[in-house]
Design a protein around this motif. Sequence first.
Motif, PDB file in Angstrom:
ATOM      1  N   ASN A  30      -1.133  -5.538   0.827  1.00  0.00           N
ATOM      2  CA  ASN A  30      -0.970  -4.156   0.383  1.00  0.00           C
ATOM      3  C   ASN A  30       0.158  -4.016  -0.631  1.00  0.00           C
ATOM      4  O   ASN A  30       0.073  -3.191  -1.548  1.00  0.00           O
ATOM      5  N   SER A  31       1.221  -4.798  -0.451  1.00  0.00           N
ATOM      6  CA  SER A  31       2.318  -4.765  -1.422  1.00  0.00           C
ATOM      7  C   SER A  31       1.842  -5.217  -2.798  1.00  0.00           C
ATOM      8  O   SER A  31       2.192  -4.623  -3.825  1.00  0.00           O
ATOM      9  N   ILE A  32       1.021  -6.272  -2.821  1.00  0.00           N
ATOM     10  CA  ILE A  32       0.463  -6.752  -4.085  1.00  0.00           C
ATOM     11  C   ILE A  32      -0.405  -5.670  -4.721  1.00  0.00           C
ATOM     12  O   ILE A  32      -0.286  -5.354  -5.911  1.00  0.00           O
ATOM     13  N   GLN A  33      -1.290  -5.092  -3.919  1.00  0.00           N
ATOM     14  CA  GLN A  33      -2.202  -4.070  -4.444  1.00  0.00           C
ATOM     15  C   GLN A  33      -1.434  -2.849  -4.917  1.00  0.00           C
ATOM     16  O   GLN A  33      -1.721  -2.298  -5.994  1.00  0.00           O
ATOM     17  N   GLU A  34      -0.446  -2.433  -4.139  1.00  0.00           N
ATOM     18  CA  GLU A  34       0.344  -1.266  -4.515  1.00  0.00           C
ATOM     19  C   GLU A  34       1.133  -1.534  -5.798  1.00  0.00           C
ATOM     20  O   GLU A  34       1.211  -0.683  -6.692  1.00  0.00           O
ATOM     21  N   ALA A  35       1.710  -2.730  -5.904  1.00  0.00           N
ATOM     22  CA  ALA A  35       2.459  -3.075  -7.118  1.00  0.00           C
ATOM     23  C   ALA A  35       1.555  -3.071  -8.344  1.00  0.00           C
ATOM     24  O   ALA A  35       1.939  -2.580  -9.411  1.00  0.00           O
ATOM     25  N   LEU A  36       0.355  -3.623  -8.202  1.00  0.00           N
ATOM     26  CA  LEU A  36      -0.606  -3.632  -9.313  1.00  0.00           C
ATOM     27  C   LEU A  36      -0.940  -2.208  -9.750  1.00  0.00           C
ATOM     28  O   LEU A  36      -0.937  -1.885 -10.946  1.00  0.00           O
ATOM     29  N   GLN A  37      -1.244  -1.348  -8.772  1.00  0.00           N
ATOM     30  CA  GLN A  37      -1.656   0.013  -9.097  1.00  0.00           C
ATOM     31  C   GLN A  37      -0.498   0.830  -9.646  1.00  0.00           C
ATOM     32  O   GLN A  37      -0.685   1.624 -10.574  1.00  0.00           O
ATOM     33  N   ARG A  38       0.694   0.632  -9.107  1.00  0.00           N
ATOM     34  CA  ARG A  38       1.846   1.373  -9.616  1.00  0.00           C
ATOM     35  C   ARG A  38       2.175   0.969 -11.039  1.00  0.00           C
ATOM     36  O   ARG A  38       2.661   1.781 -11.826  1.00  0.00           O
TER      37      ARG A  38
END
Length: 916
Positions: A574-582
């Motif tokens: 989720n951290s990876i996905q959130e970082a990508l989207q942010r």
Amino acid sequence: MSDKSSQATLFTEKQTEKPQGPVECLGLTFENDEARRAHFLEKLREKLKDPEFRKIEGFPIGEDEDILALSDPPYYTACPNPFLEDFIKHYGKPYDPKTDNYRREPFAADVSEGKNDPVYNAHAYHTKVSPLAVAQYIQHYTKPGDLIVDFFSGTCMSGVACQSHCDGTRHALLCDLSVVATHVGGAFMACAPLSDVQGEAREVLAKVREEYDWMYETRHCGWPASEREITRRHNTKISRNLVYGVINFIVWSDVFICGECGSDVVYWNSAIDFHKYSVRDSFGCPSCGVSLSKKNMQRAISIWFDSDLGEPIRSVKQKPVLINYTVGKKRYEKIPDQEDEALINRILSTGITHWFPTDSIPKGDKTAELIRIGISRVHHFYTRRNLIALSALREKVTNNRALMFWFTATLPWCGRENRLHLSNYFGRTGGQITSLRGAWYVPSLSVETNVLERFKLRIESALISNEVKSRSSLVTTQSATSLSNIPEASVDYIFVDPPFGENIMYSELNVMWDAWLKVRTNNQKEAIVNRSQKKGLLEYTVLLTKAFAEGYRVLKPGRWITVEFHNSKNSVWNSIQEALQRAGFIVADVRTLDKGKGSFNQVTAAGAVKQDLIISAYKPNGGLEERFKLEAGTEEGVWDFVRTHLRQLPVFVSKGGRAEMIAERQNYLLFDRMVAFHVQRGVTVPISASEFYAGLEQRFAQRDGMYFLPEQAAEYDKKRMSVKDLLQLELFVTEESSAIQWLRQQLTKKPQTAGELKPQFMQETKGWQKNEKMLELDELLAQNFLMYDGKGEVPSQIHSYLSTNFKELRNLAKDAAALQAKAKNRWYVPDPKKSGDLEKLRERALLKEFEEYRQSKQRRLKVFRLEAVRAGFKKAWEGRDYRTIIAVAQKIPENVLHEDAKLLMWYDHALTRTGG
């Protein structure tokens, strides 16, 4: 020229016998490669004097001359590369939105891992990605002449993919924070094959042997190394003679203290059962006979004077217990005798005339065990014998970066972390010497290898054909959080394999390598979860976001980023996905890699753990971003995004003769991506889920539960006719949201009664999260689906299923009694156009429950509905009530918060809005 300056000289002429002629580099022509490097070294030397240059994030810790000695500018620098912009101007193509017609779907083909590639296996650096696999992504997303970036490049396998597996037709910018990683990558990127230095490496080895061969000699009086039976060992021992063998390795055993009598207990002698070929759980003290076990004994301590530091040192006591050696072409073993002990004492009193590192080992999550047992300095990690040999080798490879590569490749086999793999040893199979590469750990049966033989093994296996016609890659040593030396919208594709949370502590595990290289990694911006560095998941996500934001900035609009990583925790995913989207990227495809078959499987977020993940995301083109500025917060902005997003998704994927469900084309994931797009840009989502689903039905073609643009639907229909059926996605039911998706999947295929569903549902929910409130099947059905009560016309969803699967019910009117009886009490998925009221009722119930959480006096909510928290966060966001989001988030267990992508998104943005 000073001694230090001479370290920055070019490869010696002996490195290669190939004739050297004029070389071109960044538009300049030089007499030869030596002249090229000398020119750029001088420019780099001047740049190192600039204080602003040294402020670039991740600038390594080291003296200028040591940085220069490792560097091969402009292609590789052991610091931020000042020639990046020149490289891009020379090889890059400016982005022009008027003429740009780039179009690619996410890469969805199976790949070959290729881990037997000699380049992949040449150096024991952590977590390399196969260059053969990376090459397939590069060829899919780019064309010859394009520029790629890998800002977590490690040992530059993506650069190897460009140069060796894409015919050198792509150009790579490779960035990593780790000094040793870029040192290894810089060697791979060199034009001359690493195997070209074998001749000179043998000369170096011969010179060191002349001086230090005596340290690895032992008198021949043992038994054949293949003999494991203890009685036959003693019966076949060779009488002492004047023949000496070459030591291959020595087993050193921990010495413990008997808690009863205080005498020394040698672990090898007491705990190893040579009759049963195993390790005893308990054993008797050789002095008093009391029963002992390893876990209830203390290690004996040795106090010795470190003449190199001029101070006494306390460390755990070890004793040599077995020597494996070679005479001629045969291997033998023996118990160390007095002559061997005398040799060790002679070595201990031998001064070291060559430089070696004495750096302190930093306190860290993975170095605590070393410090605890008395290894507080780098040179304590090696036996005196191996330290002498390594320092002699290091001295003689200093002026040759290719030989330095083989030296650093040898290092992991020369320290105290190597251990005897007992099951392999007794089974007489391979891999008898192993180590735990992901941690610093000195085992109770440590193995001291022969440094000179290990170096020989590395150079003799140097069959690496990494020669290329021209150098098409550039390596920089710096943090990915600031790529200010790369211009905006200048690269065509990004491939990254980012750090995996707390799986591998790179800078801590690299301390030995860095010390021998004389340049240390600056880990201030290292993207990991590390207690010693005071970095948790939040700090990890922030650092990743900065890195991905830099990637977003330098990537051309409409282009792709591929993220490969492995982690066993959903929170890190989720951290990876959130970082990508942010950062601004939009996720278009998520797959898992089956390493055994080299094949991909699509997953939803609930199943994205304990596997290698491949995430495909894209940077929206400039047209969408410009239009969204005008359309933000309107329905037209929603559908403009959906149209653009659908255009980026794969149209048809087949596997084993079956069509594959494309997860991202399902309505709920399209809704999630649309919401994320709005939230990342600080815009209120203007429509509800039911309105969105109804709008999808009206505007887009639906096929097999997926949505397409009109031209895509025609292509899908044509290809769908060539396969048998549809391969459904595998869902993992862990909480309410995934349970609803599972029920939707079941009821879409077959409307069923609650009784029919219950046995399957109970089986699927065995993995339910402990913090998630367990809902009854009846409640889930009532809040999300509709049931036919037997009155009036049978709904079309049920009618379609019954008339297809039961001959007697075909061609009946929808209000026929037989059809009504068969349809009664069956649950079905409501028509999106009619599901608005159901959604409102459900949302009202969820918000009521969320309000209870908000008002609760509990410091931590132990059991709750994630869907209620999600609904509450969404409502609070729409009302700009960021404080409520933060307050409730602080009541949720931290691991639950970080393991839920939606909650994490709302929470992170609430913190940003409040300056938290």
